[in-house]
Structures are given as C-alpha cells and as structure tokens.
Design a protein around this motif. Structure first.
Motif, short mmCIF file in Angstrom:
data_model
loop_
_atom_site.label_atom_id
_atom_site.label_comp_id
_atom_site.label_asym_id
_atom_site.label_seq_id
_atom_site.Cartn_x
_atom_site.Cartn_y
_atom_site.Cartn_z
N UNK A 192 0.82 -1.21 0.00
CA UNK A 192 0.00 0.00 0.00
C UNK A 192 0.86 1.26 0.00
N UNK A 193 2.09 1.13 0.45
CA UNK A 193 3.07 2.22 0.40
C UNK A 193 4.29 1.67 -0.32
N UNK A 194 4.52 2.13 -1.54
CA UNK A 194 5.67 1.65 -2.32
C UNK A 194 6.82 2.64 -2.32
N UNK A 195 6.55 3.85 -1.86
CA UNK A 195 7.58 4.89 -1.75
C UNK A 195 7.50 5.43 -0.33
N UNK A 196 8.61 5.34 0.39
CA UNK A 196 8.60 5.67 1.81
C UNK A 196 9.41 6.93 2.05
#
Length: 328
Positions: A192-196
């Motif tokens: 759901x979060x691919x870029x942190x």
C-alpha cells in the motif's frame, strides 16, 4: 515488599509492569477501566494481583484510597489526533486525579510520560524538565508535557519515566498488542506504500518492551533515591527511519519500498496520507535521547536495538498473522 498501584494496568506497558512486580514479590493493585484482564507481554493473565475498576478522569480515579507505597501512572490517551479536550481530560486532568489519589494513599508517584515531549527538538535531548518554549509536533506530545508539569508541581515525591516508541521484546520480537507505528510496516508489506519518505539523517528511537518494564520496576523500587528525577527509557541506539523500509525489503515475499525525501513524496492513497499525517514530523528529525541518569540509577542498559532486532520484530509480526504470510 512494596504496595504498588498501577494505573492503565490492562495496557501493554501496565500489564507487563504488573507481571514483573508480582514476580518480584510486591503486592500489586491493578487499576483498569473496561477491560478486566491484566496480561503480561506474553499474553498470560497476571495472577496474584488485586484488580479494581476505576477511571482516571474521575476524582481520586473513582476509588477509595488504600495505603500504597508507590503509584505507577501508566494510564494515558495515546491518540496523536485526538481532540485537545479528550487528551487533556486523560493526560493532564487524569494525571492530577492520580496524584490526588497517591497523596491520599501516602504514596510516591512514578509517572510514565514519553521521550517525545522533546517536541521538534533535534540533537542530544537531556533527562531534564521540558524546556519552556518547546514546540510540539502534535497534541499528544503537548498533553504529556503538560502532565509532567502537574506532577512536578504536586509536592509529592515523584519521578518521571519517558519511554520512546515501545515495540517488541528484545530477544523474541514478541509484542502483545501492535502499536500504531507497526501500521507503517503493514502498509509497506502489503504494497500500500511503495515509496517511503525519510530524511537522510532522520531516526526513530525504538525501545523493547522488556527494557521499559524492567526500568519502571527498578525505578519503583528506588523511589526514595530517584525522587525528582527524569529518566529516558530508550533504545540502545537510534534507528534510521529508512531502516524501516530496508527491514521490509529483506523479507523475500514483501515488496521493496523505494526511499524518497519527504519533500519529494506524494501519498499513494488515503492510508498513506494518514501515515504521513501521523508520523510526518518523526520522518525528518534526529533526536538523540541521553539515558545516563537511568543507567546510573538502575544499572540497566537497553539491549541492542539494531537491524537484527528489527528483523525479529518483523518475523514475529508475520508469525502472528499481523504482517502478510508467504504465499502458498
């Protein structure tokens, strides 16, 4: 043997503190509000204690005072986003009610705050009262700092313990209840979060539950010696924020989140937006919490809070089904 009343005894920290106090032969009264089950971090019911129902928002917490040696005040409203009036009712006025009970019971007062009363402070954070003019990053931090002021002004013999972000056991990764930060792992593990977002030097201070509970018991047993002190219950070393994404990437069946600078990050949906709204200020700072006062007072040192510990935390989350299992 001490007579100890623990507020918030059904919570993660309060339950483990009760378990350790009983194991050391102390007489424990566990204050709960709704949930009558007091459990250690292993999930087992704590036996050999007296469980009483009360509410920190009521005068004297709704109790008839019983003689006590120490009140350990763990009860708190932990929601960063809660309305100010709700946070004040529990974390400030509720602390005053717990103090009033301790005074009537003839007890010393061990107050559980948070290391993040440092607000937006960076660099070395000392074990001292919150400096005047500190800028807080959310209403929760502000309410906990206000609670500390109430304790310091009480006239009771007191000590203030400041855990940082409490996660699983240092040896096993076990945690009875997953706190809100674990949702960050969950979002990345589920794709759901691919870029942190993480600033280059940003760190979280993560601390194992066993160190926090051991330190609180040790302080409670030394209240005469530690009176007036402020103590950080923090990790052995701060963890780079980016390491959270690296830990997810080390699991073969999890995605590999890309790390970007906060100013370049665009949330990927409402869940990611909520993550940034909650933890955004923590993704850009590098506070380093001194804990020399705690070590001098108790002789305790936190076990390593390193990459291997993070891997144990993630492995435990998978084993519990909190994080995704490998595909069949």
């Amino acid at each position: 043997m001490l007579r100890v009343l623990v507020t918030g005894a059904a919570g993660l920290i309060g339950g483990e503190v009760c378990a350790r106090l009983v194991a050391r032969g102390h007489r424990v009264t566990a204050l709960v509000r709704r949930n009558p089950d007091v459990r250690g971090n292993d999930g087992a019911l704590v036996t050999g204690i007296t469980v009483v129902r009360g509410d920190v928002t009521r005068p004297l917490m709704g109790l008839d005072p019983d003689p006590q040696d120490v009140v350990i005040h763990c009860a708190a409203h932990l929601d960063f986003d809660a309305p100010e009036v709700e946070l004040h009712a529990v974390n400030v006025a509720g602390t005053q009610n717990a103090i009033d009970y301790a005074r009537a019971a003839g007890a010393r007062f061990l107050h559980v705050s948070t290391a993040y009363v440092c607000g937006d402070g960076d660099g070395v954070i000392s074990e001292t009262p919150v400096p005047e003019g500190t800028r807080f990053t959310n209403r929760y931090e502000a309410s906990k700092a206000a609670g500390e002021l109430v304790v310091a002004a009480s006239g009771l013999p007191f000590a203030i313990a400041r855990p940082s972000i409490v996660l699983g056991d240092s040896a096993t990764g076990r945690i009875r209840d997953f706190p809100s930060l674990c949702n960050v792992f969950r979002l990345m593990a589920r794709g759901k979060v691919t870029r942190f977002p993480a600033a280059r030097n940003a760190t979280f201070d993560l601390v194992p539950i066993d160190h926090v509970a051991a330190a609180l018991v040790a302080l409670a047993e030394r209240m005469e010696a530690v009176a007036g002190g402020y103590f950080h219950l923090v990790g052995a070393q701060a963890m780079p924020v980016a390491e959270l994404a690296h830990g997810v990437a080390r699991v073969a069946h999890f995605p590999n989140p890309a790390i970007v600078l906060p100013q370049d990050y665009v949330p990927e949906g409402p869940l990611a937006q909520r993550m940034v709204a909650t933890f955004g200020p923590y993704l850009t700072r590098n506070p380093r919490f001194a804990d020399s006062a705690l070590r001098r007072a108790t002789g305790l040192r936190c076990p390593p809070t390193d990459r291997a510990w993070l891997d144990r935390l993630i492995a435990y989350g998978i084993a519990r089904g909190y994080l995704p299992l490998p595909p069949v």
